[in-house]
Write a protein that holds these residues in place. Sequence first.
Motif, PDB file in Angstrom:
ATOM      1  N   SER A  24       0.823  -1.203   0.000  1.00  0.00           N
ATOM      2  CA  SER A  24       0.000   0.000   0.000  1.00  0.00           C
ATOM      3  C   SER A  24       0.854   1.248   0.000  1.00  0.00           C
ATOM      4  N   THR A  25       0.851   1.970  -1.102  1.00  0.00           N
ATOM      5  CA  THR A  25       1.627   3.195  -1.281  1.00  0.00           C
ATOM      6  C   THR A  25       3.091   2.944  -0.878  1.00  0.00           C
ATOM      7  N   GLY A  26       3.830   4.011  -0.621  1.00  0.00           N
ATOM      8  CA  GLY A  26       5.231   3.808  -0.210  1.00  0.00           C
ATOM      9  C   GLY A  26       5.383   3.998   1.286  1.00  0.00           C
ATOM     10  N   VAL A  46      -5.503  13.192  -3.252  1.00  0.00           N
ATOM     11  CA  VAL A  46      -5.069  13.028  -4.646  1.00  0.00           C
ATOM     12  C   VAL A  46      -3.560  12.877  -4.615  1.00  0.00           C
ATOM     13  N   CYS A  47      -3.059  11.841  -5.285  1.00  0.00           N
ATOM     14  CA  CYS A  47      -1.620  11.632  -5.279  1.00  0.00           C
ATOM     15  C   CYS A  47      -1.013  12.237  -6.536  1.00  0.00           C
ATOM     16  N   HIS A  48      -0.121  13.209  -6.350  1.00  0.00           N
ATOM     17  CA  HIS A  48       0.509  13.848  -7.513  1.00  0.00           C
ATOM     18  C   HIS A  48       1.643  13.006  -8.084  1.00  0.00           C
ATOM     19  N   GLY A  49       1.981  11.915  -7.391  1.00  0.00           N
ATOM     20  CA  GLY A  49       3.038  11.025  -7.897  1.00  0.00           C
ATOM     21  C   GLY A  49       2.485   9.967  -8.837  1.00  0.00           C
ATOM     22  N   PHE A  50       1.182   9.956  -9.069  1.00  0.00           N
ATOM     23  CA  PHE A  50       0.551   8.961  -9.951  1.00  0.00           C
ATOM     24  C   PHE A  50       1.264   8.904 -11.311  1.00  0.00           C
ATOM     25  N   MET A  51       1.481   7.682 -11.815  1.00  0.00           N
ATOM     26  CA  MET A  51       2.180   7.539 -13.094  1.00  0.00           C
ATOM     27  C   MET A  51       1.353   6.696 -14.065  1.00  0.00           C
ATOM     28  N   THR A  61      -8.959   4.970   0.835  1.00  0.00           N
ATOM     29  CA  THR A  61      -9.307   6.201   0.117  1.00  0.00           C
ATOM     30  C   THR A  61      -8.435   6.389  -1.131  1.00  0.00           C
ATOM     31  N   LEU A  62      -7.290   5.707  -1.175  1.00  0.00           N
ATOM     32  CA  LEU A  62      -6.369   5.868  -2.308  1.00  0.00           C
ATOM     33  C   LEU A  62      -6.380   4.675  -3.244  1.00  0.00           C
ATOM     34  N   SER A  63      -7.070   3.595  -2.838  1.00  0.00           N
ATOM     35  CA  SER A  63      -6.876   2.330  -3.539  1.00  0.00           C
ATOM     36  C   SER A  63      -7.210   2.393  -5.030  1.00  0.00           C
ATOM     37  N   LYS A  64      -8.194   3.208  -5.413  1.00  0.00           N
ATOM     38  CA  LYS A  64      -8.551   3.280  -6.842  1.00  0.00           C
ATOM     39  C   LYS A  64      -7.410   3.892  -7.649  1.00  0.00           C
ATOM     40  N   GLN A  65      -6.805   4.953  -7.107  1.00  0.00           N
ATOM     41  CA  GLN A  65      -5.684   5.580  -7.823  1.00  0.00           C
ATOM     42  C   GLN A  65      -4.504   4.621  -7.907  1.00  0.00           C
ATOM     43  N   CYS A  66      -4.197   3.969  -6.792  1.00  0.00           N
ATOM     44  CA  CYS A  66      -3.019   3.084  -6.747  1.00  0.00           C
ATOM     45  C   CYS A  66      -3.190   1.882  -7.675  1.00  0.00           C
ATOM     46  N   ALA A  67      -4.437   1.388  -7.786  1.00  0.00           N
ATOM     47  CA  ALA A  67      -4.671   0.174  -8.570  1.00  0.00           C
ATOM     48  C   ALA A  67      -4.278   0.352 -10.032  1.00  0.00           C
ATOM     49  N   VAL A  68      -4.375   1.576 -10.551  1.00  0.00           N
ATOM     50  CA  VAL A  68      -4.054   1.781 -11.974  1.00  0.00           C
ATOM     51  C   VAL A  68      -2.771   2.592 -12.151  1.00  0.00           C
ATOM     52  N   CYS A  69      -1.994   2.697 -11.079  1.00  0.00           N
ATOM     53  CA  CYS A  69      -0.775   3.506 -11.130  1.00  0.00           C
ATOM     54  C   CYS A  69       0.415   2.617 -11.492  1.00  0.00           C
ATOM     55  N   TYR A  70       1.213   3.060 -12.461  1.00  0.00           N
ATOM     56  CA  TYR A  70       2.373   2.279 -12.897  1.00  0.00           C
ATOM     57  C   TYR A  70       3.542   2.365 -11.913  1.00  0.00           C
ATOM     58  N   ARG A  71       3.414   3.210 -10.922  1.00  0.00           N
ATOM     59  CA  ARG A  71       4.495   3.309  -9.950  1.00  0.00           C
ATOM     60  C   ARG A  71       4.276   2.352  -8.771  1.00  0.00           C
ATOM     61  N   GLN A  72       3.156   1.643  -8.808  1.00  0.00           N
ATOM     62  CA  GLN A  72       2.769   0.865  -7.628  1.00  0.00           C
ATOM     63  C   GLN A  72       3.885  -0.055  -7.144  1.00  0.00           C
ATOM     64  N   GLN A  73       4.579  -0.682  -8.081  1.00  0.00           N
ATOM     65  CA  GLN A  73       5.638  -1.630  -7.715  1.00  0.00           C
ATOM     66  C   GLN A  73       6.752  -0.938  -6.921  1.00  0.00           C
ATOM     67  N   ALA A  74       6.973   0.325  -7.211  1.00  0.00           N
ATOM     68  CA  ALA A  74       8.117   0.994  -6.601  1.00  0.00           C
ATOM     69  C   ALA A  74       7.702   2.333  -6.014  1.00  0.00           C
ATOM     70  N   CYS A  75       6.506   2.380  -5.476  1.00  0.00           N
ATOM     71  CA  CYS A  75       5.989   3.649  -4.968  1.00  0.00           C
ATOM     72  C   CYS A  75       6.781   4.095  -3.737  1.00  0.00           C
ATOM     73  N   ASN A  76       7.148   5.363  -3.707  1.00  0.00           N
ATOM     74  CA  ASN A  76       7.816   5.854  -2.493  1.00  0.00           C
ATOM     75  C   ASN A  76       7.044   7.024  -1.885  1.00  0.00           C
ATOM     76  N   GLN A  77       5.758   7.069  -2.174  1.00  0.00           N
ATOM     77  CA  GLN A  77       4.916   8.153  -1.664  1.00  0.00           C
ATOM     78  C   GLN A  77       4.430   7.826  -0.250  1.00  0.00           C
ATOM     79  N   CYS A  78       4.866   8.609   0.715  1.00  0.00           N
ATOM     80  CA  CYS A  78       4.343   8.392   2.073  1.00  0.00           C
ATOM     81  C   CYS A  78       2.942   9.013   2.139  1.00  0.00           C
TER      82      CYS A  78
HETATM   83  S1  SF4 Z   1       2.461   7.032  -6.604  1.00  0.00           S
HETATM   84 FE1  SF4 Z   1       0.528   7.590  -5.584  1.00  0.00          FE
HETATM   85  S2  SF4 Z   1      -1.078   6.668  -6.856  1.00  0.00           S
HETATM   86 FE2  SF4 Z   1       0.867   5.705  -7.406  1.00  0.00          FE
HETATM   87  S3  SF4 Z   1       0.976   3.841  -6.126  1.00  0.00           S
HETATM   88 FE3  SF4 Z   1       2.049   5.492  -5.052  1.00  0.00          FE
HETATM   89  S4  SF4 Z   1       0.501   6.383  -3.704  1.00  0.00           S
HETATM   90 FE4  SF4 Z   1      -0.585   5.192  -5.232  1.00  0.00          FE
END
Ligand code: SF4
Length: 459
Positions: free
Chosen positions: A336-338, A421-426, A392-409
């Motif tokens: 879940s996120t970073g 809203v996560c601005h790190g979404f990729m 609250t973030l799961s929908k954004q994370c599910a389609v985010c290409y950074r999920q494998q290596a997310c470092n967003q606290c």
């Molecule tokens: S960058 Fe943001 S949207 Fe993407 S997986 Fe991490 S927390 Fe979720």
Amino acid sequence: MHPYIPFIHFERQAAEKTIEREDFEYYKKKIAYYQSHGIISEKPVSGNGQLYLSPELIEESISNLKQIVFETTEKCNLQCKYCYYGEYYHTAPERKNQDMPVEYAKKMMEYLSKKQLSEFNQSWNHWMYISFYGGEPMMNMPLVKSVIKAGKMKNRQIAYSMTTNATLLNKNVPLVVDNDIHLTISLDGNKENNSYRVFRNKAQTFDKILSNLKKLQQQYPIYYEKNIKFNAVLHNKNSVQEIYDFFQTEFNKKPAILELNNSGIAEEKSNEFYATYRNRNESLSQLENYAQLESELFLDMPSYHSALIFLHQYIQFVYKSYEDLLSGENRILWTSTGTCIPFSRKIFITANGKILPCEKIAQKFALGTVDENGVYLDATEIANKYNTYYKTLSKQCAVCYRQQACNQCIFFLENLEDKPVCHGFMDKNSMQKYLTNTISFFENHPHDYSRMMKDVIIS
Ligand code: SF4
Ligand code: SF4
């Protein structure tokens, strides 16, 4: 054999283009090539299916804690212009100049000792790190002494560290040397560079700090060499070049260079703040002898730092632990996120008794409390809290290409409790661009790739 990246010569022009629709095929082929050689994974690496945090994982972290950070006091004898608790920021919590009561630290140490006896403990012989943070920690030395005394009674190897402005160091030399305390000293460079760091009466601090450090260096050269590090804040009265030159000449050390925090700035102070603020990457790019310093500053250079993160997160033959290497898999327990599993890195106790997963996040996210009666921490409650945030973030994370290596606290997202809203979404496009650019970096820096693998990742 040392792992390597095969260096294929792609057309440089194409590699440097921004990705347009028609370039997709080219990048796809390039990425497919790396995937076929096992350099990056073919599919996003998913976790072990555990999308939510369990109370057991939290218990495990507390019972195997690596670092305790005590906010020794809220007091500080300095009034630096850019201090987080100063005029520029409107989000900083109110400070009441409170010292942490010795009793709080004792209760915390007792609680953690008991947790080490629990069924979740697997780290009896591991080192424990205890850090003193402030305010200025040397303004509450009774607490520091009592924690060290309590530490000596535990059957555990403990290393101490402290972040200090060093103006009171002359009064505490025997204690820091005898207990081998590692000091991180805040100093912004030479006298002019350091002129935002002033005493409460506005007098300059530079001469006092320099004299304290020179005495320490003369009296205890071995301790000084091994235990002293520096943090320098970058602003409009210094530059990376000046900071680097000063510490090299005066102390033969390389400081960490930090930017001013630019979140939570009060609107009416915004112009003044941005007149003071300097961007580290910009200042680095203005270095006169960039090529020479590039190799010395190494991971302080943004391009190198980001390449190292890539190696940690994407390369298939980098393992996080011996256990992962021997079992042949990278265990991703928490997808879940970073955000870290609470207390897996450290525990932070504020002077007023709030318990947090680290010193960087706002006190409103406290996960428990300590007072003279004991510690209140409920693993189930904490797990529920994190899982609610995560949902609250799961929908954004599910389609985010950074999920494998997310470092967003998660604690740095705006509106965390409402609709973050996560601005790190990729998206796919940005991900392909990121992979291409990073791999091009390694093609251009083959020796630095080896250096990162040998000096940073393996050692
Ligand atoms: S960058 Fe943001 S949207 Fe993407 S997986 Fe991490 S927390 Fe979720
Ligand atoms: S900033 Fe976030 S992820 Fe990092 S240690 Fe603190 S709580 Fe954990």
